[in-house]
Design an enzyme around this catalytic site. Structure first.
Site, PDB file in Angstrom:
ATOM      1  N   CYS A 171      21.270 -15.372  -3.183  1.00 48.96           N
ATOM      2  CA  CYS A 171      19.898 -14.993  -3.563  1.00 48.96           C
ATOM      3  C   CYS A 171      19.022 -16.199  -3.888  1.00 48.96           C
ATOM      4  O   CYS A 171      17.872 -16.290  -3.432  1.00 48.96           O
ATOM      5  CB  CYS A 171      19.927 -14.028  -4.739  1.00 48.96           C
ATOM      6  N   ARG A 277      20.637 -18.769 -16.451  1.00 51.97           N
ATOM      7  CA  ARG A 277      20.449 -17.323 -16.560  1.00 51.97           C
ATOM      8  C   ARG A 277      19.458 -17.047 -17.699  1.00 51.97           C
ATOM      9  O   ARG A 277      19.679 -17.483 -18.831  1.00 51.97           O
ATOM     10  CB  ARG A 277      21.809 -16.688 -16.866  1.00 51.97           C
ATOM     11  N   HIS A 284      14.356 -13.455  -9.700  1.00 55.27           N
ATOM     12  CA  HIS A 284      14.622 -14.856 -10.036  1.00 55.27           C
ATOM     13  C   HIS A 284      13.337 -15.684  -9.923  1.00 55.27           C
ATOM     14  O   HIS A 284      12.462 -15.382  -9.109  1.00 55.27           O
ATOM     15  CB  HIS A 284      15.622 -15.469  -9.054  1.00 55.27           C
TER      16      HIS A 284
END
Lengths: 376, 376
Positions: A171, A277, A284
């Site tokens: 991703c 994170r 994101h």
């Protein structure tokens, strides 16, 4: 999946991008065109997971044609019922026989399932689009972002009489390269320094649920429940939970380094990344510093990005309006902003940009379905 | 300030760093040494704000000697009562006369208050330690991190018979340079690429309260209240709210660029920064990519940082344990981890590091009080 669908429906977890054209899937009452007699047969592996669910959503949104669809998952989830395009399905346990007669198999059930069942599916004639990292760096497997390197899978089509494997990039790589590639094509990126701000969704539906649970607990003054992650996530951030390698990079960071080289077919491009994170639900963000071979000024870069497929530019300095994860949640396009000349490089040799993309959608399910579309 | 103190007391907003030596202020029952007859007279300007409150906390924690202390704030807050070291004080309205007889004035009430009252305080003989950006780039004003460039204020002392101004750097600069300077001294930093993960506290106590309020609202499915920021902050992140300049950088980013040059007394150091606000309560994190003049391997760098004052190294690759904002909240030390050779540079010419520091403490109040300690 109750709370996952809650997260999707709650508009405060996914604001609307009012400046954007309405996505296709926002048209109520349209006629479903996707269930067709001569269309390919599909299998979704890992259908009960966050990405598996999004596979279904994107297939439907994009009117992906199919004549049948198999819902596959682990033994634990087998027997569960789900409704897709007004038809009820029973989730089946994944076995080797699951792939008999399947044209396209969409995998998102983790690397070990892909390693075990991917080659079996190929052997039985299916074209596998795999969302795990299992085959990404295999030199015989194309690693594809359709807007970036469609040529890598030019020879693979449904109906060619044999199976094949295509890997979906990680991703973070997809979201980064959606923005960096149009600039790379014009000015050749020599070096890229990436810092990520990654959402809970990257660790799956259970991680999103844990973030919600922990946040409630912390607000109530209770100790946070730490099952998915070994530390408090609510109102905190931490270095990405992927294993750290002997060179000090974690696996998530090395994906950005290695996958970029493979997708760009450029062994020399220099990439470093720090993956973090953050307590965001499902999209994101990435801060990307670029160094070019050929000078590229920021206005030209902005124009290039405005015309890039799958990219939207949000770059309003006056009103301090730039991409946010919330705005791109449940959206197809990757948003780019903060496009500016890098003051730490000479002339126009470098740019800083800030990119946001829905991790589950373009970062996973949408990209995989776009790959599948190219197989038809 | 009710909810601010709630935030400080709630241990889940500020976990304990069990591996760290106990901070001085954790010693209950110690004898207060700070109120002394011949000690300097102090004024705290902006005493009701987040940093103002922390000034008091740090003064007490460090047994800072004083013979009297004035609690100053705007007219709106004047008359409020507060208890400091077992004595009750009434908050007074800030006026020019407030500074008569004051030796050290600690300012944190915003740039415009500093611009107006800083020179007045100096004229009346006070040494001003200013936490605003008003005078930071003034060439006659030292910009000081005590561990980094104490020499810049070598000639300024209480009792020298005249006032002076000393500026406290921006929080992001302090936290970054606490880690980068020890490496810079050894290998000379040529270029630094910084991406920040900044907490609510940087925008003050009201922003922290808004983050809590919004988070509750979003969890209840209600629209979030947006007063301090013009967008949803809960479960989201956004480009720093500082005004964006014509070069595309926001003021927060340019502080990192310009203050680094001034503090290091190095006009040539190249810095770029992308500053992002994340939904974390009170400590900042920064991903810092360094390019050196002289090669510096990661083991040497780690040793240098382990021995650096005010720095703690948390860099356990095996158990994936690295600095987090929660762990450094309410702590004095800046934590550094993810120390690794940058794969995108040749040999040992570069390193990536990840830094966390309490924005209110070392990023503001502690650094200012450390400056004040050097005045004695």
């Amino acid at each position: 999946m109750a709370s996952l669908s809650l997260l999707r429906q709650n508009s405060f977890f996914s604001a609307t991008l009012s400046s954007q054209p309405k996505p296709k899937y926002a048209s109520p009452g349209r006629v479903r065109m996707s269930l067709q007699e001569n269309a390919p047969t599909i299998a979704v592996v890992g259908v009960t997971g966050a990405v598996g669910q999004e596979f279904l959503s994107v297939l439907s949104d994009r009117d992906f044609p199919y004549s049948s669809i198999k819902m596959l998952a682990s033994k634990r989830s087998a027997g569960r019922r789900l409704t897709f395009e007004d038809k009820e399905y029973v989730v089946e346990e994944l076995t080797a026989e699951s792939f008999d007669g399947v044209d396209i198999a969409l995998f998102s059930a983790g690397g070990s399932i892909s390693k075990e069942f991917g080659p079996i599916a190929v052997e039985r004639g299916a074209i596998v689009v795999d969302n795990s990292s299992a085959f990404r760096m295999d030199e015989n497997v194309p690693l594809v972002i359709p807007e970036v390197n469609p040529e890598a899978m030019a020879n693979i089509k449904v109906g060619m009489g044999k199976g094949a494997l295509i890997a979906n990039p990680n991703c973070s790589t997809i979201i980064c390269l959606m923005a960096a590639t149009p600039l790379h094509r014009r000015a050749k990126v020599l070096r890229m320094v990436v810092s990520t701000y990654q959402a809970a969704s990257g660790a799956g539906a259970a991680a999103m649920e844990e973030l919600v649970l922990q946040t409630r607990e912390v607000l109530e003054g209770k100790p946070p429940t730490c099952k998915i992650f070994n530390r408090q996530y609510a109102f905190n951030l931490f270095s990405h939970n992927a294993p750290v390698l002997s060179n000090g990079y974690n696996e998530e960071e090395m994906k950005l380094v290695k996958e970029t080289r493979k997708i760009w077919n450029d062994k020399d491009v220099k990439v470093t990344a720090t993956c973090i994170r953050v307590p965001v639900m499902r999209a994101h963000a990435e801060s990307v510093n670029l160094q070019f071979e050929t000078p590229l000024d920021e206005d030209t870069a902005r124009d290039i990005l405005k015309n890039a497929p799958g990219v939207v530019v949000i770059d309003d300095r006056e009103s301090n309006n730039f991409p946010t994860p919330l705005e791109v949640s449940n959206k197809d396009d990757v948003a780019v902003g903060r496009i500016r000349r890098d003051l730490s490089q000479d002339g126009n040799q470098g740019l800083d940009i800030f990119v946001c993309g829905d991790q589950i959608r373009k970062g996973a399910a949408l990209n995989a379905i776009q790959i599948a579309e190219m197989l038809l």
